[in-house]
Motif scaffolding. Structure first.
Motif, short mmCIF file in Angstrom:
data_model
loop_
_atom_site.label_atom_id
_atom_site.label_comp_id
_atom_site.label_asym_id
_atom_site.label_seq_id
_atom_site.Cartn_x
_atom_site.Cartn_y
_atom_site.Cartn_z
N ASP A 396 -11.72 -7.12 8.08
CA ASP A 396 -12.60 -7.70 7.06
C ASP A 396 -12.18 -9.12 6.68
OD1 ASP A 396 -10.32 -7.26 5.62
OD2 ASP A 396 -11.18 -5.74 4.31
N ASP A 397 -11.19 -9.69 7.42
CA ASP A 397 -10.75 -11.06 7.19
C ASP A 397 -10.28 -11.27 5.75
OD1 ASP A 397 -10.16 -13.64 8.06
OD2 ASP A 397 -12.06 -14.43 7.33
N LYS A 398 -9.51 -10.31 5.24
CA LYS A 398 -8.98 -10.42 3.89
C LYS A 398 -7.47 -10.18 3.91
CE LYS A 398 -13.13 -8.94 1.38
NZ LYS A 398 -13.70 -7.92 0.45
N ILE A 399 -6.83 -10.67 2.87
CA ILE A 399 -5.41 -10.44 2.67
C ILE A 399 -5.25 -9.31 1.67
CG2 ILE A 399 -3.24 -11.42 1.84
CD1 ILE A 399 -4.09 -12.51 4.50
N TYR A 400 -4.45 -8.32 2.06
CA TYR A 400 -4.18 -7.20 1.18
C TYR A 400 -2.72 -7.24 0.73
CZ TYR A 400 -8.56 -4.86 2.43
OH TYR A 400 -9.88 -4.54 2.59
N TYR A 401 -2.50 -6.84 -0.51
CA TYR A 401 -1.12 -6.64 -0.93
C TYR A 401 -0.95 -5.18 -1.29
CZ TYR A 401 -2.19 -6.34 -5.97
OH TYR A 401 -2.67 -5.95 -7.19
N PHE A 402 0.27 -4.69 -1.09
CA PHE A 402 0.59 -3.30 -1.33
C PHE A 402 1.71 -3.26 -2.36
CE2 PHE A 402 -1.20 -3.77 2.82
CZ PHE A 402 -2.06 -2.70 2.96
N ASP A 403 1.35 -2.91 -3.57
CA ASP A 403 2.33 -2.83 -4.64
C ASP A 403 2.91 -1.42 -4.64
OD1 ASP A 403 3.85 -3.18 -6.88
OD2 ASP A 403 2.21 -2.83 -8.28
N ILE A 404 4.16 -1.32 -4.23
CA ILE A 404 4.76 -0.02 -3.98
C ILE A 404 5.74 0.32 -5.10
CG2 ILE A 404 6.13 1.31 -2.34
CD1 ILE A 404 5.26 -0.88 -0.28
N ASP A 405 5.47 1.41 -5.81
CA ASP A 405 6.45 1.91 -6.77
C ASP A 405 7.03 3.20 -6.22
OD1 ASP A 405 4.59 3.91 -7.36
OD2 ASP A 405 3.70 2.76 -8.99
N SER A 406 7.64 4.00 -7.09
CA SER A 406 8.36 5.17 -6.59
C SER A 406 7.46 6.26 -6.05
CB SER A 406 9.23 5.75 -7.71
OG SER A 406 8.41 6.17 -8.79
N ASN A 407 6.18 6.23 -6.37
CA ASN A 407 5.35 7.34 -5.89
C ASN A 407 3.93 6.94 -5.51
OD1 ASN A 407 4.26 6.83 -8.37
ND2 ASN A 407 4.44 8.90 -9.18
N SER A 408 3.67 5.64 -5.32
CA SER A 408 2.28 5.30 -5.02
C SER A 408 2.19 3.97 -4.30
CB SER A 408 1.46 5.23 -6.31
OG SER A 408 1.94 4.20 -7.15
N VAL A 409 1.01 3.73 -3.75
CA VAL A 409 0.70 2.45 -3.11
C VAL A 409 -0.63 1.97 -3.68
CG1 VAL A 409 0.18 1.27 -0.95
CG2 VAL A 409 1.90 3.07 -1.00
N ILE A 410 -0.65 0.77 -4.22
CA ILE A 410 -1.90 0.18 -4.70
C ILE A 410 -2.36 -0.82 -3.67
CG2 ILE A 410 -2.99 -1.19 -6.51
CD1 ILE A 410 -0.82 -0.21 -8.41
N MET A 411 -3.58 -0.70 -3.19
CA MET A 411 -4.10 -1.61 -2.19
C MET A 411 -5.19 -2.46 -2.82
SD MET A 411 -4.24 0.96 1.06
CE MET A 411 -2.82 1.97 1.44
N ALA A 412 -5.11 -3.75 -2.63
CA ALA A 412 -6.10 -4.64 -3.22
C ALA A 412 -6.28 -5.84 -2.33
CB ALA A 412 -5.66 -5.09 -4.62
N ASN A 413 -7.45 -6.47 -2.39
CA ASN A 413 -7.64 -7.68 -1.60
C ASN A 413 -7.02 -8.87 -2.32
OD1 ASN A 413 -9.47 -8.64 -3.54
ND2 ASN A 413 -11.21 -7.70 -2.49
N ALA A 414 -7.05 -10.03 -1.66
CA ALA A 414 -6.33 -11.20 -2.17
C ALA A 414 -6.90 -11.73 -3.46
CB ALA A 414 -6.32 -12.30 -1.12
N GLN A 415 -8.16 -11.39 -3.79
CA GLN A 415 -8.76 -11.87 -5.03
C GLN A 415 -8.42 -10.96 -6.21
OE1 GLN A 415 -10.47 -11.89 -2.02
NE2 GLN A 415 -9.95 -14.06 -1.91
N GLY A 416 -7.60 -9.96 -5.97
CA GLY A 416 -7.15 -9.13 -7.05
C GLY A 416 -8.03 -7.94 -7.34
N ALA A 417 -9.11 -7.75 -6.60
CA ALA A 417 -9.99 -6.60 -6.81
C ALA A 417 -9.35 -5.37 -6.19
CB ALA A 417 -11.36 -6.87 -6.19
#
Length: 551
Positions: A396-417
């Protein structure tokens, strides 16, 4: 440009089945006895020493040993590597310690034995044994004093040169990381488990001399050294240098990113940066650092990512910060600093297929075009520090970040959505990759073992593959090629690179146990990169390896 100290160009072909072999365009039955696919392994870079650990100066020569290397490097006082002494092949993870007697006899000690390092470059075995060794020093009587741990305790042993030992004292600690004598013959011990310095003297026994360090396992202090005036210096877990006053007070000095042994020669302090293979020379007077310089500086691959035809290598810093390099994987030996990344010092970085660069500074993501012009800067939700992964999704030509804590992964595109939140029951770090098709795979450490999972769709999840081992595998890096094959670097308890078919759930080894001959065995893989064609690049302390699929 930083000096590249040593390069090792090594090539070996491993004949193993391909993970997903190329299919022929022609029709007809397969040929009889087809040639099995193979990968070519190339050692792109090998540093002057892998994780230097201990040092001693004898005359005008510096002897440096590593705890992941079977060699001792001999270096001149102006920083030139003169020769290497080979201790023993296949030592694995072992603390090799060095010391010198008052007669100029240089000794090397590991858990397997004692050796003499002769000035002509040869090595002579003096004694053989099997014991866990943390550190050693030479006493005023020219005997060896050794910290050896077993069952939660550390024994301080006195050893003759023939290997005969006697027990001096037993310490209730499993991490006596260094020993040193003062001018009065008192023995000082760095207790890294309980964050204190102990003092042993005849008639008084063991007493606490200094406290004030992190009281955590491995927290420090790590190393000890007395200067010519009898002042005691130490280093701790924050890689900083400290003076210990006569009443035991810890006085931090100017920050210097050191993590190896300390040794005074005349009025200069010599020390090591383990994670960046650096030999420092420091002039210090009481609590003041007068000068500092790097005698020998290695290039230690840490984080890697791909940009054009080169690999961007992130190296742990020297005096401060991190150093980034461009390394051309098609022409081994060409390495140049990346002034752009060096100036910005991002915590994470990645690139898209159009040559744009994405930089993460804690919670702030910046996009820069191919000319370096900033296109946007956006604040992202989440606690984006050490456990954050930044990846480009070509689907989808987007940048994703993966915020990893002790029990989860949050996936979001580069615009913060935010895209979705996944609960993965993790107990350690999570490593993630995105394929060309946009499928997202994660390595998960959970109560039922290590597993590779397809987490592309929420709330669905699918276990793709489990390593064939009963032990937990940490430092499990993954990547994917253009065909959708997954590749993983495993370590430290199971050193390998494997190719995984996510549909069949099968995996095959690319390198196997032979990695140890390149100095990677028993070393945590730190960086991992897979190109579209299936070329795999793995970085570890002091080593950069490339695996190329053969046609």
């Amino acid at each position: 440009m930083k000096k590249l100290v040593a390069l090792s160009l090594l090539v070996i072909v491993f004949l193993v089945p391909a993970c997903n072999p190329k299919q022929s365009d022609t029709q007809g039955p397969p040929p009889e006895n087809p040639k099995p696919p193979s990968w070519t392994m190339t050692g792109l870079l090998k540093d002057w020493l892998i994780t230097p650990h201990d040092l001693v100066i004898n005359g005008h020569e510096i002897y440096v040993s590593g705890n992941l290397d079977n060699r001792v490097a001999v270096i001149s006082l102006d920083g030139q590597v003169l020769r290497y002494h080979t201790i023993e092949k296949n030592l694995g993870f072992d603390n090799v310690c060095v010391a010198a007697t008052s007669q100029g006899q240089v000794l090397a000690l590991s858990s397997r034995g004692l050796w003499e390092l002769k000035s002509d470059g040869t090595t002579e075995s003096l004694a053989r044994f099997n014991s866990t060794i943390d550190h050693m020093t030479i006493g005023p009587d020219d005997r060896l004093y050794i910290a050896s741990r077993s069952q939660g305790e550390s024994r301080i042993l006195k050893m003759e040169l023939n290997g005969t030992t006697s027990n001096l004292v037993t310490i209730n600690s499993n991490r006596i990381s260094d020993l040193d004598f003062d001018a009065n013959g008192n023995l000082f011990m760095a207790d890294a488990q309980y964050g204190q310095i102990l003092k042993y003297s005849k008639g008084q026994g063991v007493e606490i001399f200094s406290i004030g360090f992190p009281e955590t396992a491995g927290g420090g202090p790590f190393y000890l050294a007395f200067d010519q005036a009898g002042r005691l210096y130490t280093s701790s877990i924050d890689y900083n240098l400290a003076l210990i006053s006569t009443d035991g007070t810890v006085i931090p000095l100017e920050f210097i990113n050191i993590s190896g042994d300390l040794f005074f020669h005349e009025d200069l302090l010599y020390t090591l940066g383990i994670y960046n293979a650096t030999l420092f020379e420091i002039s210090v007077n009481n609590t003041t650092v007068l000068s500092k310089r790097i005698l020998l500086d290695g290039v230690v691959p840490w984080y890697i990512d791909h940009q054009g035809g080169s690999v961007v290598v992130g190296e742990r810093g020297t005096f401060s910060g991190r150093t980034f390099f461009n390394y051309d994987i098609t022409q081994p030996g060409r390495i140049e600093p990346n002034p752009f990344l060096n100036a910005l010092q991002p915590s994470q970085y990645t690139f898209d297929d159009s040559g744009n660069t994405y930089l993460l500074f804690r919670e702030v993501l910046k996009k820069l075009d191919s000319t370096g012009r900033e296109e946007y800067s956006v604040s992202l939700p989440g606690n984006l520090q050490w456990n954050t992964r930044l990846l480009y999704n070509p689907a989808d030509d987007k940048i994703y970040y993966f915020d990893i804590d002790s029990n989860s992964v949050i996936m979001a595109n580069a615009q913060g959505a935010e895209t979705y939140h996944r609960f993965l029951s993790t107990v350690s770090k999570v490593f993630i990759t995105i394929t060309k098709e946009g499928n997202i795979y994660a390595v998960v450490f959970s109560s039922d073992g290590t597993k590779l999972m397809d987490i592309s769709k929420s709330p669905e999840e699918r276990v793709v593959w489990r390593p064939n081992t009963t032990f937990a595998i940490y430092w499990f890096h993954i990547g994917s090629d253009a065909k959708g094959n997954l590749y993983a670097a495993l370590g430290p308890s199971f050193q390998d690179v494997v190719c995984i078919d996510p549909v069949k759930g099968t995996a095959i080894s690319i390198v196997g146990a032979s990695n140890s001959r390149y100095g990677w065995g028993f070393v945590d893989p730190q960086g991992f990169l897979v190109t579209d064609s299936g070329t795999v690049v793995v970085s570890a302390p002091g080593v950069l390896l490339k695996f190329v699929p053969n046609d």
